[in-house]
Design an enzyme around this catalytic site. Structure first.
Site, short mmCIF file in Angstrom:
data_model
loop_
_atom_site.label_atom_id
_atom_site.label_comp_id
_atom_site.label_asym_id
_atom_site.label_seq_id
_atom_site.Cartn_x
_atom_site.Cartn_y
_atom_site.Cartn_z
N TYR A 123 -7.64 3.77 50.76
CA TYR A 123 -8.07 5.01 50.11
C TYR A 123 -8.31 4.82 48.62
CZ TYR A 123 -6.22 7.02 54.48
OH TYR A 123 -5.96 7.30 55.80
N LYS A 171 -0.47 2.03 54.21
CA LYS A 171 -1.00 1.21 55.29
C LYS A 171 -1.65 -0.08 54.80
CE LYS A 171 -2.59 5.52 57.42
NZ LYS A 171 -3.24 6.14 56.25
N LEU A 208 -6.54 19.28 61.92
CA LEU A 208 -7.41 20.47 61.94
C LEU A 208 -8.82 20.12 62.39
CD1 LEU A 208 -6.24 22.16 58.60
CD2 LEU A 208 -5.45 22.62 60.93
N SER A 246 -5.98 18.86 52.08
CA SER A 246 -6.85 19.84 51.44
C SER A 246 -6.78 19.61 49.94
CB SER A 246 -6.40 21.26 51.78
OG SER A 246 -7.22 22.19 51.09
N ILE A 272 -3.47 24.38 50.84
CA ILE A 272 -2.31 23.48 50.87
C ILE A 272 -1.06 24.32 51.18
CG2 ILE A 272 -0.89 21.86 49.53
CD1 ILE A 272 -3.45 21.11 47.96
N1 NAP Z 1 -5.17 6.31 60.32
C1 NAP Z 1 -6.42 6.65 60.12
O1 NAP Z 1 -7.35 5.92 60.46
C2 NAP Z 1 -6.72 7.96 59.50
C3 NAP Z 1 -8.01 8.48 59.60
C4 NAP Z 1 -8.26 9.72 59.01
C5 NAP Z 1 -7.27 10.39 58.34
N2 NAP Z 1 -6.02 9.85 58.23
C6 NAP Z 1 -4.96 10.54 57.47
O2 NAP Z 1 -4.82 11.86 57.93
C7 NAP Z 1 -4.98 12.76 56.84
C8 NAP Z 1 -5.51 14.08 57.35
O3 NAP Z 1 -6.79 13.89 57.97
P1 NAP Z 1 -7.96 14.89 57.77
O4 NAP Z 1 -8.40 14.89 56.34
O5 NAP Z 1 -8.98 14.61 58.78
O6 NAP Z 1 -7.22 16.30 58.07
P2 NAP Z 1 -7.73 17.74 58.42
O7 NAP Z 1 -6.70 18.62 57.78
O8 NAP Z 1 -7.99 17.85 59.87
O9 NAP Z 1 -9.13 17.93 57.72
C9 NAP Z 1 -9.27 18.14 56.34
C10 NAP Z 1 -10.44 19.10 56.16
O10 NAP Z 1 -10.07 20.40 56.59
C11 NAP Z 1 -10.20 21.36 55.53
N3 NAP Z 1 -9.00 22.22 55.58
C12 NAP Z 1 -7.73 21.88 55.25
N4 NAP Z 1 -6.92 22.92 55.41
C13 NAP Z 1 -7.67 23.96 55.85
C14 NAP Z 1 -7.39 25.30 56.19
N5 NAP Z 1 -6.16 25.77 56.11
N6 NAP Z 1 -8.42 26.09 56.61
C15 NAP Z 1 -9.66 25.59 56.71
N7 NAP Z 1 -10.00 24.33 56.39
C16 NAP Z 1 -9.01 23.51 55.96
C17 NAP Z 1 -10.25 20.55 54.25
O11 NAP Z 1 -11.08 21.18 53.32
P3 NAP Z 1 -10.70 21.44 51.76
O12 NAP Z 1 -10.21 20.15 51.17
O13 NAP Z 1 -12.00 21.89 51.18
O14 NAP Z 1 -9.65 22.51 51.73
C18 NAP Z 1 -10.87 19.24 54.71
O15 NAP Z 1 -12.28 19.32 54.73
C19 NAP Z 1 -5.84 11.99 55.84
O16 NAP Z 1 -5.75 12.46 54.52
C20 NAP Z 1 -5.24 10.61 55.98
O17 NAP Z 1 -4.03 10.54 55.26
C21 NAP Z 1 -5.74 8.66 58.82
#
Ligand code: NAP
Length: 313
Positions: free
Chosen positions: A57, A86, A220, A264, A270
């Protein structure tokens, strides 16, 4: 007087490793370092005690700066926060593991890491280029190292004492079985994509049988189509229980026994993502039985190429 709902404070004891992992986790896959620092500080301030990082990252320093500032202000302490990071694909060769781990620790400004995960089971050509490609734009893999060899190097980090537990990410059930069977120190955590459109019940069952915590990323649905948060079943439950669709999806993740990661950069969201409450049993049943959409948003599990990170980075 009603008893306060404690779901957001759930901690899952680690069978293979010391301590417990807070089920509610904040992910730091945020492209901009300033936004990373701000979001991490906000997340700590609203109550998140589990942070997921990665050398890939390229922002561990910003996460470390945020933690230092909050710790210095005294509202939380290092010992109460679960910090995971990681190992990237280009560092799978055993001799590269400890230097990569120590570099992450240095950037995060922590003496120990609560969990160190292998980011994906795919080894890329070793070196400083995180996305090595040939002239046709194809990823250059490294066939000179096995996942078991890399795992052995992670086990030695636990022996050395600066790493409390180790885990795997983006792994299939088949590969996980192999590591679990052969490992001296079993995986404490397995991090995979999971949400109501990709519940991964089979993996969850295997993890629970073997004392492994399944940690769901993209809890999400990463705000991609088809949108989990627009699902009619989730929306109807949200209305019924006076919560938001995001809070419903996240509560479901904890109540079915997983830890989750959400991200977020919006302070209001958050806070919202931390303020989850227990769902009634009929809501849990509805999510399991009445949602028929299936979707995988991140193809990383097939190739080792991270789906949510733009190529140019
Ligand atoms: N191991 C892996 O390969 C891998 C891959 C992907 C991710 N990850 C980890 O998992 C974490 C989470 O993944 P993710 O970013 O995909 O999570 P996510 O929470 O499913 O998606 C984040 C997205 O959802 C929006 N969001 C967040 N809270 C919200 C709410 N309450 N209402 C509406 N929209 C909302 C955010 O927008 P805004 O920012 O505009 O609020 C952002 O665009 C990553 O940061 C990383 O640490 C790991």
């Amino acid at each position: 007087m009603t008893t306060p709902d404690m779901l957001r404070y759930t901690r899952i004891p680690l069978t293979h490793g010391s301590g417990a992992i807070p089920a509610v986790g904040f992910g730091t896959l945020i492209p901009d370092p300033l936004a990373t620092k701000q979001a991490t500080k906000t997340a700590l301030e609203v109550g998140f005690r589990n942070f997921d990082c990665a050398e890939r990252y390229r922002n561990e320093e910003a996460v470390g700066d945020a933690m230092q500032e909050v710790f210095k202000a005294g509202s939380s302490q290092r010992k109460d926060v679960f910090v995971a990071t990681k190992l990237w694909n280009t560092n799978h060769r055993p001799e590269r593991v400890k230097p990569a781990f120590d570099a992450s620790r240095r950037r995060l400004q922590v003496d120990y890491v609560d969990c160190y995960l292998i980011h994906t089971p795919f080894a890329f050509r070793p070196g400083d280029e995180q996305d090595p490609r040939d002239e046709r734009g194809q990823v250059i893999y490294d066939s000179g190292v096995t996942l078991a060899e890399t795992w052995g190097a992670l086990e030695r980090l636990v022996d050395d004492g600066h790493c409390k537990s180790i885990g795997l990410s983006d792994i299939t059930l088949e590969k996980l079985r192999e590591i679990v069977a052969a490992a001296r120190i079993k995986p404490a955590v397995v991090q995979i994509e999971s949400h109501p459109y990709l519940p991964e019940w089979g993996l969850l069952e295997f993890c629970q049988e073997h004392g492994i915590v399944l940690q769901a990323f993209a809890a999400l649905g990463h705000a991609l189509e088809p949108k989990v948060l627009d699902d009619p079943v989730i929306k109807a439950i949200a209305q019924r229980v006076h919560k938001t669709p995001a809070q419903v999806a996240l509560a479901w993740a904890v109540q079915r026994g997983t830890a989750f990661l959400t991200t977020s950069t919006t302070p209001r969201r958050i806070q919202e993502n931390f303020d989850i409450s227990t769902l009634p049993e009929d809501a849990m049943r509805d999510i399991r039985n009445r949602i028929t959409t299936t979707a995988r948003f991140n193809p990383v599990v097939e190739t080792g190429v991270p789906g949510f990170i733009p190529r140019a980075r």
